[in-house]
Design a protein around this motif. Structure first.
Motif, mmCIF file in Angstrom:
data_model
loop_
_atom_site.group_PDB
_atom_site.id
_atom_site.type_symbol
_atom_site.label_atom_id
_atom_site.label_comp_id
_atom_site.label_asym_id
_atom_site.label_seq_id
_atom_site.Cartn_x
_atom_site.Cartn_y
_atom_site.Cartn_z
ATOM 1 N N GLY A 59 0.774 -1.227 0.000
ATOM 2 C CA GLY A 59 0.000 0.000 0.000
ATOM 3 C C GLY A 59 0.805 1.276 0.000
ATOM 4 N N GLY A 60 2.133 1.167 -0.159
ATOM 5 C CA GLY A 60 2.968 2.352 -0.140
ATOM 6 C C GLY A 60 3.198 2.986 -1.487
ATOM 7 N N LEU A 61 2.749 2.336 -2.556
ATOM 8 C CA LEU A 61 2.926 2.858 -3.911
ATOM 9 C C LEU A 61 1.659 2.572 -4.701
ATOM 10 C CD1 LEU A 61 4.983 4.192 -5.860
ATOM 11 C CD2 LEU A 61 5.713 1.894 -6.514
ATOM 12 N N SER A 62 1.122 3.595 -5.329
ATOM 13 C CA SER A 62 -0.124 3.466 -6.076
ATOM 14 C C SER A 62 0.079 2.659 -7.354
ATOM 15 C CB SER A 62 -0.650 4.856 -6.455
ATOM 16 O OG SER A 62 0.234 5.478 -7.388
ATOM 17 N N ASN A 63 -1.039 2.254 -7.962
ATOM 18 C CA ASN A 63 -0.946 1.610 -9.270
ATOM 19 C C ASN A 63 -0.188 2.488 -10.251
ATOM 20 O OD1 ASN A 63 -2.428 -0.672 -8.550
ATOM 21 N ND2 ASN A 63 -4.363 0.159 -9.279
ATOM 22 N N GLU A 64 -0.535 3.778 -10.285
ATOM 23 C CA GLU A 64 0.090 4.690 -11.234
ATOM 24 C C GLU A 64 1.598 4.772 -11.012
ATOM 25 O OE1 GLU A 64 -2.561 5.314 -9.377
ATOM 26 O OE2 GLU A 64 -4.136 5.379 -10.913
ATOM 27 N N GLY A 65 1.997 4.857 -9.753
ATOM 28 C CA GLY A 65 3.412 4.930 -9.434
ATOM 29 C C GLY A 65 4.144 3.655 -9.803
ATOM 30 N N TYR A 66 3.517 2.515 -9.525
ATOM 31 C CA TYR A 66 4.184 1.252 -9.833
ATOM 32 C C TYR A 66 4.280 1.024 -11.334
ATOM 33 C CZ TYR A 66 5.440 -3.612 -10.122
ATOM 34 O OH TYR A 66 6.089 -4.787 -10.441
ATOM 35 N N PHE A 67 3.223 1.325 -12.061
ATOM 36 C CA PHE A 67 3.271 1.097 -13.503
ATOM 37 C C PHE A 67 4.259 2.048 -14.184
ATOM 38 C CE2 PHE A 67 -1.296 -0.487 -12.941
ATOM 39 C CZ PHE A 67 -0.848 -1.776 -12.688
ATOM 40 N N THR A 117 -0.677 -9.139 -2.570
ATOM 41 C CA THR A 117 -1.290 -8.679 -3.804
ATOM 42 C C THR A 117 -1.326 -7.162 -3.822
ATOM 43 O OG1 THR A 117 -3.166 -9.029 -5.297
ATOM 44 C CG2 THR A 117 -3.673 -8.820 -2.929
ATOM 45 N N ASN A 118 -2.131 -6.605 -4.690
ATOM 46 C CA ASN A 118 -2.152 -5.161 -4.917
ATOM 47 C C ASN A 118 -3.516 -4.751 -5.446
ATOM 48 O OD1 ASN A 118 -1.966 -5.342 -8.048
ATOM 49 N ND2 ASN A 118 -0.335 -6.665 -7.263
ATOM 50 N N GLU A 119 -3.736 -3.454 -5.501
ATOM 51 C CA GLU A 119 -5.046 -2.942 -5.905
ATOM 52 C C GLU A 119 -5.417 -3.375 -7.314
ATOM 53 O OE1 GLU A 119 -7.334 1.383 -6.382
ATOM 54 O OE2 GLU A 119 -5.228 1.290 -5.825
ATOM 55 N N ALA A 120 -4.467 -3.342 -8.238
ATOM 56 C CA ALA A 120 -4.763 -3.699 -9.628
ATOM 57 C C ALA A 120 -5.209 -5.149 -9.750
ATOM 58 C CB ALA A 120 -3.541 -3.450 -10.501
ATOM 59 N N HIS A 121 -4.507 -6.043 -9.085
ATOM 60 C CA HIS A 121 -4.866 -7.455 -9.184
ATOM 61 C C HIS A 121 -6.181 -7.758 -8.476
ATOM 62 C CE1 HIS A 121 -0.612 -9.116 -10.278
ATOM 63 N NE2 HIS A 121 -1.272 -8.632 -11.313
ATOM 64 N N MET A 122 -6.449 -7.092 -7.373
ATOM 65 C CA MET A 122 -7.733 -7.316 -6.708
ATOM 66 C C MET A 122 -8.887 -6.854 -7.587
ATOM 67 S SD MET A 122 -7.327 -8.914 -3.857
ATOM 68 C CE MET A 122 -8.843 -8.595 -2.940
ATOM 69 N N GLU A 123 -8.716 -5.732 -8.245
ATOM 70 C CA GLU A 123 -9.762 -5.252 -9.153
ATOM 71 C C GLU A 123 -9.959 -6.220 -10.314
ATOM 72 O OE1 GLU A 123 -8.498 -1.372 -10.271
ATOM 73 O OE2 GLU A 123 -9.099 -0.443 -8.372
ATOM 74 N N GLN A 124 -8.856 -6.755 -10.838
ATOM 75 C CA GLN A 124 -8.960 -7.711 -11.938
ATOM 76 C C GLN A 124 -9.623 -9.005 -11.488
ATOM 77 O OE1 GLN A 124 -8.672 -7.460 -15.009
ATOM 78 N NE2 GLN A 124 -8.462 -9.550 -15.791
ATOM 79 N N ARG A 126 -11.928 -9.301 -9.273
ATOM 80 C CA ARG A 126 -13.373 -9.036 -9.182
ATOM 81 C C ARG A 126 -14.023 -9.016 -10.560
ATOM 82 N NH1 ARG A 126 -11.243 -5.151 -5.340
ATOM 83 N NH2 ARG A 126 -11.639 -5.901 -3.221
ATOM 84 N N ARG A 127 -13.305 -8.485 -11.559
ATOM 85 C CA ARG A 127 -13.852 -8.439 -12.914
ATOM 86 C C ARG A 127 -13.845 -9.813 -13.570
ATOM 87 N NH1 ARG A 127 -10.658 -3.587 -13.300
ATOM 88 N NH2 ARG A 127 -8.965 -4.833 -14.207
ATOM 89 N N ALA A 128 -12.703 -10.488 -13.507
ATOM 90 C CA ALA A 128 -12.528 -11.716 -14.280
ATOM 91 C C ALA A 128 -13.110 -12.948 -13.593
ATOM 92 C CB ALA A 128 -11.039 -11.939 -14.560
ATOM 93 N N PHE A 129 -13.130 -12.936 -12.261
ATOM 94 C CA PHE A 129 -13.596 -14.101 -11.501
ATOM 95 C C PHE A 129 -14.597 -13.636 -10.445
ATOM 96 C CE2 PHE A 129 -8.953 -14.399 -12.369
ATOM 97 C CZ PHE A 129 -9.007 -15.295 -13.431
ATOM 98 N N PRO A 130 -15.778 -13.191 -10.866
ATOM 99 C CA PRO A 130 -16.701 -12.545 -9.923
ATOM 100 C C PRO A 130 -17.180 -13.436 -8.784
ATOM 101 C CG PRO A 130 -17.761 -12.957 -12.047
ATOM 102 C CD PRO A 130 -16.304 -13.203 -12.240
ATOM 103 N N ALA A 131 -17.131 -14.743 -8.948
ATOM 104 C CA ALA A 131 -17.597 -15.645 -7.883
ATOM 105 C C ALA A 131 -16.484 -16.013 -6.912
ATOM 106 C CB ALA A 131 -18.181 -16.919 -8.498
ATOM 107 N N LEU A 132 -15.252 -15.596 -7.194
ATOM 108 C CA LEU A 132 -14.119 -16.083 -6.406
ATOM 109 C C LEU A 132 -14.074 -15.497 -5.003
ATOM 110 C CD1 LEU A 132 -11.480 -17.693 -6.242
ATOM 111 C CD2 LEU A 132 -10.310 -15.688 -7.143
ATOM 112 N N LEU A 133 -13.918 -14.203 -4.889
ATOM 113 C CA LEU A 133 -13.710 -13.588 -3.583
ATOM 114 C C LEU A 133 -14.924 -13.726 -2.658
ATOM 115 C CD1 LEU A 133 -11.705 -10.399 -4.649
ATOM 116 C CD2 LEU A 133 -10.841 -12.631 -3.902
ATOM 117 N N PRO A 134 -16.161 -13.692 -3.176
ATOM 118 C CA PRO A 134 -17.308 -13.875 -2.281
ATOM 119 C C PRO A 134 -17.369 -15.245 -1.609
ATOM 120 C CG PRO A 134 -18.008 -12.751 -4.277
ATOM 121 C CD PRO A 134 -16.601 -13.222 -4.509
#
Length: 210
Positions: A59-67, A117-124, A126-134
């Motif tokens: 959580g110390g570096l944003s997606n934008e900063g890391y990319f 993990t990181n924010e980008a992968h968590m968002e992905q 949720r999009r790609a595997f919507p049944a996984l995290l629930p």
């Protein structure tokens, strides 16, 4: 089957990448290669779990900063969206045999996830595997809790939040260093090489329906 002498399990903690999801870092390299000025071997060597990577996952570096860092380190001539698409290509597919085991065991005890993990992968996810995290009662992501496995603080955070002591919790992880770190503070922990490792450990502890 031998008798299990482990303490009773009151919660199960699953790693995500390598246990619940198939991960392939080569997919990111393949996506980035056409945009890089580096030859293949130098590109592979340049993509590392370096300090910006670790900061991104705590959580110390944003997606934008890391990319931006990745674009510079890998000498990529592309926009941030292309970098992110390659990064997210690492997440391949659910390991369905293991997710079915999660569905079975959660009827008996709470099931949680813990992931470096990181924010980008968590968002992905949720999009790609919507049944996984629930499927999980709660997901503990390193970029949100500020600690990565195998740091004791990562596991201690989970234990505080779920209100259990270490011996009550069973961890499944695909990295020996994380299994060793969990065991060092008292968790039950199993190294996962295939879904059979998960199935056998759950059955041994009486957590699967017979």
């Amino acid at each position: 089957m031998s008798l299990d002498t482990s303490p009773a399990v009151r919660a199960v903690l699953f790693d995500l990448g390598g246990v619940i999801l198939t991960i392939d870092f080569d997919r990111a390299l393949a996506a980035w290669a056409p945009h890089s000025r580096l030859p293949a071997e130098r590109l592979r060597a340049a993509f590392r779990w370096d300090e910006p990577f670790l900061q991104h996952e705590t959580g110390g570096l944003s997606n934008e900063g890391y990319f931006a860092h990745v674009r510079q380190a890998l000498e990529l001539d592309c926009d941030a969206a292309t970098v992110e698409a390659g990064f997210n290509a690492i997440l391949v597919a659910e390991i369905e045999e293991t997710t079915r085991l999660v569905e079975q065991v959660r009827r008996r005890v709470p099931c949680y996830a813990i992931s470096n993990t990181n924010e980008a992968h968590m968002e992905q996810m949720r999009r790609a595997f919507p049944a996984l995290l629930p499927r999980f009662d709660r997901v503990f992501a390193s970029h949100e809790i500020g600690h990565r496995k195998p740091q004791p603080a990562a596991f201690q955070h989970v234990l505080r939040e779920i209100g259990l002591s270490a011996p009550d919790v069973l961890l499944f992880d695909d990295l020996p260093v994380n299994v060793d770190g969990a065991r060092a503070i008292g968790l039950q922990a199993v190294l996962v090489r295939s879904p059979d490792d998960v199935r056998n450990a759950l059955a041994l502890r009486g957590l699967l329906q017979t």
